[in-house]
Design a protein around this motif. Sequence first.
Motif, mmCIF file in Angstrom:
data_model
loop_
_atom_site.group_PDB
_atom_site.id
_atom_site.type_symbol
_atom_site.label_atom_id
_atom_site.label_comp_id
_atom_site.label_asym_id
_atom_site.label_seq_id
_atom_site.Cartn_x
_atom_site.Cartn_y
_atom_site.Cartn_z
ATOM 1 N N HIS A 207 -2.509 12.720 -18.539
ATOM 2 C CA HIS A 207 -2.434 12.497 -17.098
ATOM 3 C C HIS A 207 -1.391 11.425 -16.822
ATOM 4 O O HIS A 207 -1.107 10.563 -17.672
ATOM 5 N N ALA A 208 -0.810 11.499 -15.640
ATOM 6 C CA ALA A 208 0.173 10.513 -15.200
ATOM 7 C C ALA A 208 -0.144 10.137 -13.763
ATOM 8 O O ALA A 208 -0.623 10.976 -12.984
ATOM 9 N N SER A 209 0.116 8.883 -13.419
ATOM 10 C CA SER A 209 -0.197 8.396 -12.073
ATOM 11 C C SER A 209 0.897 7.471 -11.572
ATOM 12 O O SER A 209 1.668 6.906 -12.352
ATOM 13 N N ARG A 210 0.937 7.302 -10.262
ATOM 14 C CA ARG A 210 1.908 6.397 -9.646
ATOM 15 C C ARG A 210 1.346 5.950 -8.300
ATOM 16 O O ARG A 210 0.703 6.736 -7.597
ATOM 17 N N ALA A 211 1.612 4.689 -7.932
ATOM 18 C CA ALA A 211 1.205 4.178 -6.619
ATOM 19 C C ALA A 211 2.341 3.344 -6.045
ATOM 20 O O ALA A 211 2.738 2.342 -6.640
ATOM 21 N N ASP A 212 2.876 3.765 -4.907
ATOM 22 C CA ASP A 212 3.979 3.066 -4.247
ATOM 23 C C ASP A 212 3.455 2.387 -2.986
ATOM 24 O O ASP A 212 3.749 2.807 -1.862
ATOM 25 N N ALA A 213 2.688 1.327 -3.182
ATOM 26 C CA ALA A 213 2.014 0.664 -2.070
ATOM 27 C C ALA A 213 2.955 -0.173 -1.212
ATOM 28 O O ALA A 213 2.720 -0.330 -0.011
ATOM 29 N N ILE A 214 4.018 -0.712 -1.806
ATOM 30 C CA ILE A 214 4.903 -1.582 -1.041
ATOM 31 C C ILE A 214 5.677 -0.799 0.008
ATOM 32 O O ILE A 214 5.716 -1.160 1.186
ATOM 33 N N ASP A 215 6.272 0.304 -0.398
ATOM 34 C CA ASP A 215 7.063 1.095 0.541
ATOM 35 C C ASP A 215 6.209 2.076 1.349
ATOM 36 O O ASP A 215 6.454 2.277 2.534
ATOM 37 N N GLY A 216 5.220 2.683 0.705
ATOM 38 C CA GLY A 216 4.494 3.768 1.363
ATOM 39 C C GLY A 216 3.076 3.468 1.773
ATOM 40 O O GLY A 216 2.351 4.354 2.223
ATOM 41 N N GLY A 217 2.659 2.212 1.651
ATOM 42 C CA GLY A 217 1.270 1.881 1.918
ATOM 43 C C GLY A 217 0.810 2.115 3.340
ATOM 44 O O GLY A 217 -0.385 2.271 3.593
ATOM 45 N N GLU A 218 1.748 2.158 4.297
ATOM 46 C CA GLU A 218 1.387 2.308 5.706
ATOM 47 C C GLU A 218 1.714 3.698 6.264
ATOM 48 O O GLU A 218 1.577 3.924 7.466
ATOM 49 N N TRP A 219 2.135 4.611 5.401
ATOM 50 C CA TRP A 219 2.531 5.933 5.899
ATOM 51 C C TRP A 219 1.330 6.814 6.241
ATOM 52 O O TRP A 219 1.456 7.767 6.998
ATOM 53 N N LEU A 220 0.203 6.520 5.667
ATOM 54 C CA LEU A 220 -1.058 7.188 5.994
ATOM 55 C C LEU A 220 -2.097 6.083 6.133
ATOM 56 O O LEU A 220 -2.395 5.401 5.150
ATOM 57 N N LYS A 221 -2.633 5.903 7.320
ATOM 58 C CA LYS A 221 -3.549 4.792 7.544
ATOM 59 C C LYS A 221 -4.478 5.118 8.707
ATOM 60 O O LYS A 221 -4.387 6.177 9.328
ATOM 61 N N MET A 222 -5.360 4.177 9.007
ATOM 62 C CA MET A 222 -6.225 4.299 10.172
ATOM 63 C C MET A 222 -5.618 3.491 11.316
ATOM 64 O O MET A 222 -5.153 2.371 11.119
ATOM 65 N N THR A 345 -2.891 18.294 -9.480
ATOM 66 C CA THR A 345 -2.074 17.211 -8.943
ATOM 67 C C THR A 345 -2.314 16.999 -7.456
ATOM 68 O O THR A 345 -2.647 17.935 -6.729
ATOM 69 N N SER A 346 -2.155 15.750 -7.033
ATOM 70 C CA SER A 346 -2.382 15.416 -5.631
ATOM 71 C C SER A 346 -1.554 14.202 -5.248
ATOM 72 O O SER A 346 -1.250 13.346 -6.081
ATOM 73 N N VAL A 347 -1.198 14.150 -3.966
ATOM 74 C CA VAL A 347 -0.484 13.004 -3.412
ATOM 75 C C VAL A 347 -1.141 12.636 -2.094
ATOM 76 O O VAL A 347 -1.619 13.505 -1.365
ATOM 77 N N GLY A 348 -1.199 11.341 -1.790
ATOM 78 C CA GLY A 348 -1.822 10.954 -0.532
ATOM 79 C C GLY A 348 -1.731 9.463 -0.269
ATOM 80 O O GLY A 348 -0.924 8.755 -0.878
ATOM 81 N N ALA A 349 -2.566 9.032 0.654
ATOM 82 C CA ALA A 349 -2.514 7.670 1.184
ATOM 83 C C ALA A 349 -2.391 6.643 0.083
ATOM 84 O O ALA A 349 -3.062 6.700 -0.934
ATOM 85 N N GLY A 350 -1.467 5.706 0.300
ATOM 86 C CA GLY A 350 -1.357 4.630 -0.672
ATOM 87 C C GLY A 350 0.042 4.098 -0.942
ATOM 88 O O GLY A 350 0.209 2.910 -0.940
ATOM 89 N N MET A 351 1.062 4.913 -1.239
ATOM 90 C CA MET A 351 0.988 6.327 -1.589
ATOM 91 C C MET A 351 0.614 6.454 -3.061
ATOM 92 O O MET A 351 1.180 5.774 -3.912
ATOM 93 N N ILE A 352 -0.332 7.341 -3.347
ATOM 94 C CA ILE A 352 -0.853 7.547 -4.690
ATOM 95 C C ILE A 352 -0.551 8.975 -5.133
ATOM 96 O O ILE A 352 -0.681 9.921 -4.344
ATOM 97 N N ILE A 353 -0.156 9.112 -6.395
ATOM 98 C CA ILE A 353 0.073 10.428 -6.993
ATOM 99 C C ILE A 353 -0.646 10.482 -8.334
ATOM 100 O O ILE A 353 -0.573 9.544 -9.124
ATOM 101 N N ASN A 354 -1.332 11.586 -8.595
ATOM 102 C CA ASN A 354 -1.911 11.855 -9.908
ATOM 103 C C ASN A 354 -1.488 13.242 -10.369
ATOM 104 O O ASN A 354 -1.345 14.158 -9.553
ATOM 105 N N SER A 355 -1.311 13.391 -11.658
ATOM 106 C CA SER A 355 -1.099 14.711 -12.253
ATOM 107 C C SER A 355 -1.855 14.765 -13.564
ATOM 108 O O SER A 355 -1.643 13.941 -14.456
#
Length: 361
Positions: A207-222, A345-355
């Motif tokens: 499995h591989a993962s990635r989280a781009d919180a600095i640039d993409g942390g606000e692209w999906l939020k409440m 695989t999935s991508v979403g809020a955070g931005m977080i990616i898993n495969s």
Amino acid sequence: MDKKLYTVIVGSGSYIPPVVIPNDHFLDWEFHDPATGEKFERANAEIIQKFNEITNIEERRYANPEHKTSDLAAFAAKDAIESSGYDAESFDFLIVANNFGDMDINNPRTDIMPPISTRVKRILNIKNPSCMCHDVVAGCPGWTTAMIVANAYIKSGTFKRGLVIGSDVNSRVRDPHDRDSMIFSDGAGAVIVEARESDVPVGIISHASRADAIDGGEWLKMAESVNPAFEGNELYIRMMGNKVYVYALSVVPGVVKQSLEDAGLGLEDVSKVLIHQANEKMDDAILGRLFKLYGKRSFPKDLMPMTIRKFGNSSSATVPTLYDLISKGKMEDHAFNSGDNIVLTSVGAGMIINSIIYRMP
């Protein structure tokens, strides 16, 4: 060759809510521009048609009014337990990926205490006190994140068997004035995983993962409603759709490629790609970019099964629901065979990616 410990799926289940919401349900809604707050001048019929062209969503499913996230999760878990024949008292852990906890339809406030996982354990009447429970909150990649956690539990020898569930009721956190909210739906998917010793790789092999919180942390939020005149202080899902789209196309293919390389596999070894059902046009583009990384211009149409047309985006439930439907022969022209290598695989809020690369036993 020495045997190693692997995480294998031994049962699956899903719950697809019965309330069907077609696109024309939104014809009388009042949509506002998220950038200006002004009401769109275009007719809703035109907005909905464009929405359908981009996402390929024709309808989605909403939960019954009396059901909450924990109910949907329990329904999917019961399906997995009944179809597998496993005794729920034998589970060492129960993980529920969700994003908003339980929400009453008349009071859409997040309720996460006690955790959804313990509520599911209570609904299932699992008496075993040693069955550990916890929730995972990781946006749409919640279930894939939970699977990586479960794999760590099993490979460390801490636990041998458990339930991993993805459940969300997004219909209660969608802004009635945001056109992007048409994408969201409700649902739940579940798998039973257990430890298996094998001298050849099986189950989760990488499995591989990635989280781009600095640039993409606000692209999906409440955030508050896009309608500035909306009364109330509720928070709703807000998505910067274009930024998420560009990010997903740019980054997801590389994470999937990394997971394949870590497994010692090439693209030609992949039988199915189960990708988060967020936007069919985006998913097609992601797979196309992945194939370009391998110098290929096109991909087989049966490689990536899709449910978004009828089910919409049920967040953490999309991938496990896909897995269950194919496992049980409920998706025409799609099946799993022993030895197949599956990409989850999935991508979403955070931005977080898993495969995750999963090899069918």
